[in-house]
Design a protein around this motif. Structure first.
Motif, short mmCIF file in Angstrom:
data_model
loop_
_atom_site.label_atom_id
_atom_site.label_comp_id
_atom_site.label_asym_id
_atom_site.label_seq_id
_atom_site.Cartn_x
_atom_site.Cartn_y
_atom_site.Cartn_z
N LEU A 169 0.83 -1.21 0.00
CA LEU A 169 0.00 0.00 0.00
C LEU A 169 0.86 1.26 0.00
O LEU A 169 0.54 2.25 -0.66
CB LEU A 169 -0.94 0.00 1.21
N SER A 170 1.97 1.21 0.74
CA SER A 170 2.88 2.36 0.77
C SER A 170 3.46 2.61 -0.62
O SER A 170 3.55 3.76 -1.07
CB SER A 170 4.00 2.09 1.79
N GLN A 171 3.85 1.54 -1.30
CA GLN A 171 4.40 1.67 -2.66
C GLN A 171 3.32 2.21 -3.62
O GLN A 171 3.59 3.11 -4.42
CB GLN A 171 4.92 0.31 -3.16
N ASP A 172 2.10 1.67 -3.52
CA ASP A 172 1.00 2.16 -4.36
C ASP A 172 0.73 3.63 -4.10
O ASP A 172 0.49 4.41 -5.04
CB ASP A 172 -0.29 1.36 -4.11
N LYS A 189 0.80 9.20 -5.65
CA LYS A 189 1.24 10.57 -5.35
C LYS A 189 2.07 11.12 -6.52
O LYS A 189 1.87 12.28 -6.93
CB LYS A 189 2.05 10.58 -4.05
N ALA A 190 2.95 10.29 -7.03
CA ALA A 190 3.77 10.72 -8.17
C ALA A 190 2.87 11.00 -9.38
O ALA A 190 3.07 12.00 -10.10
CB ALA A 190 4.82 9.67 -8.49
N ALA A 191 1.86 10.14 -9.57
CA ALA A 191 0.95 10.34 -10.70
C ALA A 191 0.15 11.62 -10.51
O ALA A 191 -0.03 12.40 -11.46
CB ALA A 191 0.01 9.13 -10.82
N GLU A 202 -1.03 17.24 -11.77
CA GLU A 202 -1.08 18.66 -11.39
C GLU A 202 -0.19 19.50 -12.30
O GLU A 202 -0.57 20.60 -12.71
CB GLU A 202 -0.65 18.82 -9.92
N LEU A 203 0.98 18.99 -12.59
CA LEU A 203 1.87 19.71 -13.50
C LEU A 203 1.25 19.83 -14.89
O LEU A 203 1.32 20.87 -15.53
CB LEU A 203 3.24 19.01 -13.58
N GLU A 204 0.63 18.75 -15.35
CA GLU A 204 -0.02 18.76 -16.67
C GLU A 204 -1.18 19.74 -16.68
O GLU A 204 -1.36 20.51 -17.64
CB GLU A 204 -0.50 17.34 -17.01
#
Length: 122
Positions: A98-101, A106-108, A113-115
């Motif tokens: 779950l931490s990895q997901d 979060k990265a996605a 947000e940048l997009e």
């Protein structure tokens, strides 16, 4: 030595009479009475010791039963501990996934947000 002397004393009385040591002549009745008294004393002591042995054997059985119950309790606790260890390991694996997901989401999200910010600026 004293015990042996006590055990042999009734027989010693009879042996003296028949060995020819007649300085102290003891009547057969007295001899039999003394032997009877000694026999009763030994019989009583034998019964006491038998009861004591039975009591000790009962105590020994109780202690063995208690030890067996303690071993059973220990086995149950060890089984419970092993179950909890397995569950903890499974939860740790789930937590790590779950931490990895979450990191990937979060990265996605940061990428989105940048997009979105880039598209707004156009």
């Amino acid at each position: 030595n004293e015990l042996l002397k006590n055990i042999l004393s009734p027989f010693g009385i009879v042996a003296k009479k028949y060995s020819g040591d007649g300085n102290k002549e003891i009547s057969t009745k007295n001899e039999l009475n003394e032997v009877y008294i000694e026999n009763e004393r030994f019989s009583k002591r034998n019964k006491e010791m038998s009861r004591e042995i039975e009591d000790l054997q009962d105590e020994n059985r109780k202690l063995r039963k208690s030890i067996d119950e303690k071993h059973d309790d220990q086995d149950d606790l060890e089984s419970d501990l092993n179950k909890i260890k397995r569950e903890t390991k499974q939860l740790q694996i789930q937590n790590d996934k779950l931490s990895q997901d979450l990191k990937e989401y979060k990265a996605a999200c940061e990428g989105y947000e940048l997009e979105i910010a880039r598209l707004k600026n156009k």
